[in-house]
Design a protein around this motif. Structure first.
Motif, PDB file in Angstrom:
ATOM      1  N   GLY A  27       0.977  -1.212  -0.024  1.00  0.00           N
ATOM      2  CA  GLY A  27      -0.279   0.148   0.000  1.00  0.00           C
ATOM      3  C   GLY A  27       0.965   1.333  -0.084  1.00  0.00           C
ATOM      4  O   GLY A  27       0.473   2.165  -0.765  1.00  0.00           O
ATOM      5  N   ILE A  28       1.995   1.211   0.765  1.00  0.00           N
ATOM      6  CA  ILE A  28       2.691   2.400   0.936  1.00  0.00           C
ATOM      7  C   ILE A  28       3.652   2.708  -0.544  1.00  0.00           C
ATOM      8  O   ILE A  28       3.715   3.728  -1.030  1.00  0.00           O
ATOM      9  N   GLY A  29       3.940   1.481  -1.019  1.00  0.00           N
ATOM     10  CA  GLY A  29       4.494   1.606  -2.377  1.00  0.00           C
ATOM     11  C   GLY A  29       3.708   2.127  -3.376  1.00  0.00           C
ATOM     12  O   GLY A  29       3.988   2.902  -4.254  1.00  0.00           O
ATOM     13  N   LEU A  30       2.289   1.693  -3.448  1.00  0.00           N
ATOM     14  CA  LEU A  30       1.468   2.125  -4.436  1.00  0.00           C
ATOM     15  C   LEU A  30       1.155   3.591  -4.364  1.00  0.00           C
ATOM     16  O   LEU A  30       1.120   4.361  -5.223  1.00  0.00           O
ATOM     17  N   ALA A  81      -9.617  -7.473  -3.058  1.00  0.00           N
ATOM     18  CA  ALA A  81      -8.600  -6.677  -2.736  1.00  0.00           C
ATOM     19  C   ALA A  81      -7.261  -7.077  -3.645  1.00  0.00           C
ATOM     20  O   ALA A  81      -6.727  -6.435  -4.338  1.00  0.00           O
ATOM     21  N   TYR A  82      -6.966  -8.516  -3.695  1.00  0.00           N
ATOM     22  CA  TYR A  82      -5.902  -8.875  -4.632  1.00  0.00           C
ATOM     23  C   TYR A  82      -6.237  -8.535  -6.002  1.00  0.00           C
ATOM     24  O   TYR A  82      -5.050  -8.008  -6.541  1.00  0.00           O
ATOM     25  N   SER A  83      -7.094  -8.561  -6.600  1.00  0.00           N
ATOM     26  CA  SER A  83      -7.520  -8.260  -8.071  1.00  0.00           C
ATOM     27  C   SER A  83      -7.243  -6.929  -8.190  1.00  0.00           C
ATOM     28  O   SER A  83      -6.777  -6.298  -8.992  1.00  0.00           O
ATOM     29  N   LEU A  84      -7.924  -5.789  -7.132  1.00  0.00           N
ATOM     30  CA  LEU A  84      -7.844  -4.374  -7.341  1.00  0.00           C
ATOM     31  C   LEU A  84      -6.300  -3.851  -7.330  1.00  0.00           C
ATOM     32  O   LEU A  84      -5.834  -3.060  -8.237  1.00  0.00           O
ATOM     33  N   VAL A  85      -5.624  -4.651  -6.285  1.00  0.00           N
ATOM     34  CA  VAL A  85      -4.239  -4.225  -6.350  1.00  0.00           C
ATOM     35  C   VAL A  85      -3.289  -4.514  -7.643  1.00  0.00           C
ATOM     36  O   VAL A  85      -2.531  -3.849  -8.454  1.00  0.00           O
ATOM     37  N   VAL A  86      -3.796  -5.728  -8.169  1.00  0.00           N
ATOM     38  CA  VAL A  86      -3.169  -6.209  -9.533  1.00  0.00           C
ATOM     39  C   VAL A  86      -3.579  -5.329 -10.538  1.00  0.00           C
ATOM     40  O   VAL A  86      -2.447  -4.915 -11.332  1.00  0.00           O
ATOM     41  N   GLY A  87      -4.883  -4.967 -10.639  1.00  0.00           N
ATOM     42  CA  GLY A  87      -5.314  -4.014 -11.770  1.00  0.00           C
ATOM     43  C   GLY A  87      -4.594  -2.736 -11.683  1.00  0.00           C
ATOM     44  O   GLY A  87      -4.311  -2.089 -12.509  1.00  0.00           O
TER      45      GLY A  87
END
Length: 200
Positions: A27-30, A81-87
């Motif tokens: 999250g911090i990296g994004l 959550a996993y899918s949204l972060v990958v997207g």
């Protein structure tokens, strides 16, 4: 009579140790990626490198719960959550390509408007130097080209940012559907193999 052999003690693994701060780091990296990329005025190729790196970290350390068809299960929440972060990672990685390649981001009207914005910026640069234009024509031409390039890049970056959520959501839906079907197939295969175990 006591056993003098070495004693093996098992140390319980705490939940905090299991959840090494991968989600927090991601999250911090994004957030850092978005802040860096959007603050530059145009999407740079470094955003692609960071997006790919974060995607690799996510794929390496992600852990999903056991598959279950319940719509309110922790598995489905984690999968969303996993899918949204990958997207999001894919969208950040693709942003420079979307900005610079017409075949990936076909918007001829918008690109034509951005070219006009670049020409206007070149005229502004020429007007800003005034009488100095006759002194060093090469420097004035360079300043015009530089201002035009920056104006076009910022225009395309602004339009690209508006369309990035569409690409991100599309990737998230595709990844989520593939992961759900794969996890369901694995769960059914495990349950089938357990049901066919040897009867003693």
């Amino acid at each position: 009579m006591s056993d003098s052999g070495p004693r093996v003690t098992t140390r319980p693994v705490s939940a905090a140790a299991e959840a090494v701060p991968a989600p927090g780091v991601i999250g911090i990296g994004l957030a850092a990626v978005l802040t860096f990329a959007l603050a530059q005025g145009s999407w740079q190729w470094f955003a692609t490198f960071i997006g790919v790196t974060l995607l690799a970290v996510l794929l390496a350390f992600q852990r999903r719960a056991e598959w279950t068809p319940d719509i309110r299960s922790p598995y489905l929440r984690g999968l969303v959550a996993y899918s949204l972060v990958v997207g999001l990672c894919v969208a950040v990685a693709l942003a420079p390509l979307l900005q610079r390649r017409a075949w990936l981001f076909p918007m001829p009207g918008t690109r034509g408007d951005c070219v006009l914005a670049g020409r206007y910026a070149a005229l502004q640069a020429e007007a800003a130097v005034g009488n100095l234009a006759s002194g060093d024509g090469a420097a004035v031409a360079f300043a015009q080209q530089d201002q035009a390039r920056k104006a076009v890049a910022e225009c395309l970056a602004a339009t690209t940012t508006l369309w990035l959520p569409v690409y991100g959501v599309g990737v998230a839906v595709l990844v989520g559907a593939c992961a759900w079907f794969r996890d369901r197939a694995r769960a059914r295969a495990r349950s089938g193999s357990a049901g066919q175990g040897p009867v003693g």
